[in-house]
Write an enzyme that holds these catalytic residues in place. Structure first.
Site, PDB file in Angstrom:
ATOM      1  N   PHE A  11       0.828  -1.206   0.000  1.00  0.00           N
ATOM      2  CA  PHE A  11       0.000   0.000   0.000  1.00  0.00           C
ATOM      3  C   PHE A  11       0.874   1.273   0.000  1.00  0.00           C
ATOM      4  O   PHE A  11       0.786   2.109  -0.916  1.00  0.00           O
ATOM      5  CB  PHE A  11      -0.935  -0.081   1.224  1.00  0.00           C
ATOM      6  CG  PHE A  11      -1.454   1.217   1.722  1.00  0.00           C
ATOM      7  CD1 PHE A  11      -2.164   2.074   0.888  1.00  0.00           C
ATOM      8  CD2 PHE A  11      -1.251   1.593   3.054  1.00  0.00           C
ATOM      9  CE1 PHE A  11      -2.651   3.283   1.367  1.00  0.00           C
ATOM     10  CE2 PHE A  11      -1.743   2.785   3.534  1.00  0.00           C
ATOM     11  CZ  PHE A  11      -2.430   3.635   2.689  1.00  0.00           C
ATOM     12  N   TYR A 153       5.679  -8.116  17.065  1.00  0.00           N
ATOM     13  CA  TYR A 153       5.835  -7.149  15.970  1.00  0.00           C
ATOM     14  C   TYR A 153       6.657  -5.957  16.446  1.00  0.00           C
ATOM     15  O   TYR A 153       7.615  -5.534  15.794  1.00  0.00           O
ATOM     16  CB  TYR A 153       4.457  -6.717  15.485  1.00  0.00           C
ATOM     17  CG  TYR A 153       4.490  -5.725  14.351  1.00  0.00           C
ATOM     18  CD1 TYR A 153       5.090  -6.060  13.138  1.00  0.00           C
ATOM     19  CD2 TYR A 153       3.921  -4.465  14.492  1.00  0.00           C
ATOM     20  CE1 TYR A 153       5.121  -5.150  12.090  1.00  0.00           C
ATOM     21  CE2 TYR A 153       3.946  -3.558  13.437  1.00  0.00           C
ATOM     22  CZ  TYR A 153       4.538  -3.901  12.252  1.00  0.00           C
ATOM     23  OH  TYR A 153       4.574  -2.999  11.222  1.00  0.00           O
TER      24      TYR A 153
END
Ligand code: UDP
Length: 323
Positions: A11, A153
């Site tokens: 994106f 993460y």
């Protein structure tokens, strides 16, 4: 100039590629299409003005030979290839750590070998469970235990930051670290959990908007083209190497208010459905309850300030989804 964008079919990467192509540069993309897609780059591939300046390789950044060739060829490297999205990380824990830690390590190693300036994209996730605002680059970080995989993460991105800064310190590699806060805009998919494309999609189908937790958690959102300007500005500045920069918006909103705003903006008849975190993600899931960046540092270096407010962002995303 030749610009390499890892994750260039993602994106943000695809918008960055477009901006460099528009400036007349050659753009090299490597993407394994794990969360990126051919659709994201279709328009730039079909644009005749770009056709002899865009080179796309579908492969993993862990492929040493391919990466050696690409880093060797290019002048600048933007490293965006990573596992993204809370849902994706929870569903693919091992692959996510592998690509985020080893992938970044490989990219930095090659940039150091070929002496190429590199910008890595870390995340606002690295701040962890803060409740204060705004978050400053020098703030402490607070994570949950390793049994709660969401924090893998944050930890993997933090390791990326340390690796980049260590290459800067020990080998003089011009490496810039950016912490991206929630970025939104056309082409972002809700498939990996991202809230705005999900809410817009639900609203346009007149389905309930799925607000997780109690809906009081907040975020700020930055328009992707503002983020692209920030990335390009940091890369072309002479004094940003070895530094860490937040890139984000400043308009704080709760997820409940965001849902209401999207229902209004789409004219939808959707209701709002409150879904507990353990149902939305997994048992014992921990969210970041507040996430607002300080953008004083990036402002002082390159004069960055977001130009697109939340209403305009939503309008653009809704328009794109409708089309
Ligand atoms: N969220 C939500 N409904 C959804 C998707 C996300 O309420 O359908 C919430 C999520 O729990 C988080 C916020 O929206 O508090 C932003 O989530 P996203 O995954 O977009 O990004 P994050 O900031 O968590 O990385």
């Amino acid at each position: 100039m030749r610009v390499l964008i890892t994750g260039g079919a993602g994106f943000i990467g695809s918008h960055l590629a477009e901006a460099y192509l528009e400036q007349g540069n050659e753009v090299y993309i490597i993407d394994d299409l794990s969360t990126g897609s051919q659709d994201n780059i279709k328009a730039i591939q079909e644009n005749k003005a770009f056709s002899n300046r865009l080179f796309v390789t579908i492969d993993t950044i862990l492929n040493q030979n391919v990466m050696m060739e690409l880093v060797g060829t290019c002048d600048l490297v933007f490293h965006l290839a990573a596992a993204v999205g809370v849902r994706y990380i929870l569903e693919n824990p091992l692959a996510s750590i592998n690509i985020n830690v080893h992938g970044t390590e490989k990219v930095l190693e090659l940039c150091a070998k070929f002496k190429k300036k590199v910008l890595i994209t870390s995340s606002s996730e690295v701040y962890g469970k803060h409740l204060h605002a705004p978050l400053v680059e020098t703030d402490n970080i607070i994570y949950g235990p390793s049994s709660k995989f969401r924090w893998s993460y944050a930890a993997s991105k933090l390791m990326d930051e340390f690796t980049a800064l260590a290459y800067f310190r020990t080998k003089g590699l011009p490496a810039i670290v950016t912490r991206l806060f929630n970025t939104v805009g056309p082409r972002q998919t809700g498939a990996y959990g991202m809230v705005i494309p999900r809410f817009v999609d639900q609203a346009l189908k007149n389905e309930p908007l799925t607000v997780y937790g109690d809906g009081r958690q907040t975020r700020t959102f930055t328009y992707v083209k503002d983020v692209v300007q920030a990335l390009m500005g940091l890369m072309s500045h002479e004094k940003t190497a070895g530094e860490v920069f937040n890139i984000g918006g400043t308009e704080e909103i709760t997820m409940f208010d965001l849902a209401k705003k999207i229902i209004d903006a789409t004219g939808s008849t959707s209701a709002i459905e409150i879904i507990p975190y353990e149902k939305a993600y997994e048992k014992d899931f921990e969210d970041m309850l507040r996430r607002v960046p300080s953008i004083e540092k990036i402002k002082s270096y390159i004069g960055f300030a977001p130009t697109t407010d939340l209403d305009t962002i939503l309008h653009k995303v809704i328009e794109h989804s409708r089309a």
